[in-house]
Design a protein around this motif. Sequence first.
Motif, PDB file in Angstrom:
ATOM      1  N   GLY A   1       0.783  -1.224   0.000  1.00 27.64           N
ATOM      2  CA  GLY A   1       0.000   0.000   0.000  1.00 27.64           C
ATOM      3  C   GLY A   1       0.812   1.270   0.000  1.00 27.64           C
ATOM      4  O   GLY A   1       0.279   2.364  -0.223  1.00 27.64           O
ATOM      5  N   ARG A   2       2.125   1.161   0.230  1.00 24.38           N
ATOM      6  CA  ARG A   2       2.993   2.347   0.206  1.00 24.38           C
ATOM      7  C   ARG A   2       3.237   2.859  -1.201  1.00 24.38           C
ATOM      8  O   ARG A   2       3.709   3.971  -1.378  1.00 24.38           O
ATOM      9  N   TYR A   3       2.963   2.008  -2.183  1.00 23.49           N
ATOM     10  CA  TYR A   3       3.332   2.346  -3.551  1.00 23.49           C
ATOM     11  C   TYR A   3       2.115   2.258  -4.470  1.00 23.49           C
ATOM     12  O   TYR A   3       1.187   1.473  -4.236  1.00 23.49           O
ATOM     13  N   ALA A   4       2.142   3.055  -5.524  1.00 23.06           N
ATOM     14  CA  ALA A   4       1.066   3.051  -6.520  1.00 23.06           C
ATOM     15  C   ALA A   4       1.387   2.001  -7.578  1.00 23.06           C
ATOM     16  O   ALA A   4       1.920   2.306  -8.646  1.00 23.06           O
ATOM     17  N   ILE A   5       1.067   0.745  -7.272  1.00 25.55           N
ATOM     18  CA  ILE A   5       1.371  -0.363  -8.174  1.00 25.55           C
ATOM     19  C   ILE A   5       0.171  -0.602  -9.078  1.00 25.55           C
ATOM     20  O   ILE A   5      -0.931  -0.832  -8.583  1.00 25.55           O
ATOM     21  N   PRO A   6       0.344  -0.567 -10.401  1.00 24.11           N
ATOM     22  CA  PRO A   6      -0.795  -0.789 -11.313  1.00 24.11           C
ATOM     23  C   PRO A   6      -1.424  -2.161 -11.111  1.00 24.11           C
ATOM     24  O   PRO A   6      -0.731  -3.139 -10.798  1.00 24.11           O
ATOM     25  N   GLN A   7      -2.726  -2.234 -11.312  1.00 21.60           N
ATOM     26  CA  GLN A   7      -3.444  -3.481 -11.090  1.00 21.60           C
ATOM     27  C   GLN A   7      -2.956  -4.601 -12.005  1.00 21.60           C
ATOM     28  O   GLN A   7      -2.906  -5.762 -11.589  1.00 21.60           O
ATOM     29  N   ASP A   8      -2.589  -4.276 -13.238  1.00 20.27           N
ATOM     30  CA  ASP A   8      -2.166  -5.355 -14.135  1.00 20.27           C
ATOM     31  C   ASP A   8      -0.845  -5.963 -13.663  1.00 20.27           C
ATOM     32  O   ASP A   8      -0.621  -7.175 -13.837  1.00 20.27           O
ATOM     33  N   GLU A   9       0.036  -5.172 -13.032  1.00 24.20           N
ATOM     34  CA  GLU A   9       1.273  -5.723 -12.509  1.00 24.20           C
ATOM     35  C   GLU A   9       1.018  -6.582 -11.273  1.00 24.20           C
ATOM     36  O   GLU A   9       1.657  -7.628 -11.086  1.00 24.20           O
ATOM     37  N   TYR A  10       0.096  -6.141 -10.432  1.00 22.82           N
ATOM     38  CA  TYR A  10      -0.324  -6.968  -9.298  1.00 22.82           C
ATOM     39  C   TYR A  10      -0.832  -8.313  -9.794  1.00 22.82           C
ATOM     40  O   TYR A  10      -0.464  -9.377  -9.286  1.00 22.82           O
ATOM     41  N   LEU A  11      -1.717  -8.255 -10.782  1.00 26.43           N
ATOM     42  CA  LEU A  11      -2.335  -9.481 -11.288  1.00 26.43           C
ATOM     43  C   LEU A  11      -1.286 -10.380 -11.927  1.00 26.43           C
ATOM     44  O   LEU A  11      -1.308 -11.600 -11.737  1.00 26.43           O
ATOM     45  N   TYR A  12      -0.363  -9.790 -12.688  1.00 27.81           N
ATOM     46  CA  TYR A  12       0.669 -10.618 -13.305  1.00 27.81           C
ATOM     47  C   TYR A  12       1.496 -11.335 -12.248  1.00 27.81           C
ATOM     48  O   TYR A  12       1.790 -12.538 -12.376  1.00 27.81           O
ATOM     49  N   THR A  13       1.899 -10.618 -11.196  1.00 23.14           N
ATOM     50  CA  THR A  13       2.666 -11.254 -10.123  1.00 23.14           C
ATOM     51  C   THR A  13       1.905 -12.422  -9.534  1.00 23.14           C
ATOM     52  O   THR A  13       2.468 -13.490  -9.273  1.00 23.14           O
ATOM     53  N   LEU A  14       0.605 -12.241  -9.334  1.00 23.32           N
ATOM     54  CA  LEU A  14      -0.220 -13.333  -8.820  1.00 23.32           C
ATOM     55  C   LEU A  14      -0.176 -14.533  -9.757  1.00 23.32           C
ATOM     56  O   LEU A  14      -0.083 -15.684  -9.307  1.00 23.32           O
ATOM     57  N   THR A  15      -0.213 -14.289 -11.064  1.00 24.21           N
ATOM     58  CA  THR A  15      -0.215 -15.409 -12.014  1.00 24.21           C
ATOM     59  C   THR A  15       1.087 -16.207 -11.944  1.00 24.21           C
ATOM     60  O   THR A  15       1.078 -17.419 -12.186  1.00 24.21           O
ATOM     61  N   THR A  16       2.196 -15.540 -11.621  1.00 26.83           N
ATOM     62  CA  THR A  16       3.446 -16.301 -11.535  1.00 26.83           C
ATOM     63  C   THR A  16       3.390 -17.294 -10.382  1.00 26.83           C
ATOM     64  O   THR A  16       3.959 -18.390 -10.477  1.00 26.83           O
TER      65      THR A  16
END
Length: 303
Positions: free
Chosen positions: A125-140
């Motif tokens: 939450g400290r950083y403005a991480i785009p949702q698509d990057e969050y989702l990609y990390t989850l897929t890995t």
Amino acid sequence: MSSQAIKDPPYLQTLIPPEILAPRDRFARARYIASLDPEADCEQIGFLLASCEFPWDTTRALELALLRTFGVAKGTPLLVETGELIRRTQKRYDDTALILAEIQENGVDHPRGRAALKRMNQQHGRYAIPQDEYLYTLTTFVFEPIRWNARFGWRRMSEAERLATFHVWRRIGARMGIRAIPDSYAELERFNMEFERANFRYSEHNHALAVATRNLMLGWLLPRSLWPAAAPVTHALLDAPMLRAVGLDPAPAPVRGLVLGGMALRRRVLRHLPPRRRPRLLTRQRHHSYPRGYRIEELGADR
């Protein structure tokens, strides 16, 4: 509470019959998993896969999942800027491993699982991480263990086990606030492959993160003087698009052949060995950064 003060077994372990946790038959757990529902019982299945059936493989696959996220050039400048993965690589690795282990060994709705999710969300939450990057990390985290298993597992995951892996990480992703997670395994896999095709490209930041993480792993086994000679062994496990994106040289053909041949031999030998009779629990092991134990609320960056 520190990890060393925990007396009770992880919550998910208490749901599993003792004869499945410590079976005499190599395939007893596979038959038990086949009797479960891959969605309703996904956390129990995930525990059995990660802690009992394929613990070493799961750990290695998740290490590669971490490396894989460094191939996305648009996300790596932030990771380098924080300094955590460059200057405190071991601590960042231990923090991530322990937070995920608390969730996977206890479940997302157990108090320890909820505390670990809260801590992870505080860190992100400290950083403005785009949702698509969050989702990609989850897929890995979904697909790297599945792909590793297809290449090197002593037995292949069943369709139900692959679906359970999808459902458990989808459940975790929802608690992380990741939006628009696809409803199906096939949709999520399609997103994973399309995202990599669109976003894997080389940058200096990618390379710096990949080298720091690779060297961390080599440092667990070898003195620094041997890292250059041993690095191709790690590279042999990575595909060409990944190597290009992080600027690592492909392993020479003889090295790649030896590594993959050794892994194939390991697979055949393990298939005929007795089953593991005690879960491998990351939350009960000593970690480089926390030799005296840890508190969930203290995992992660201090600032």
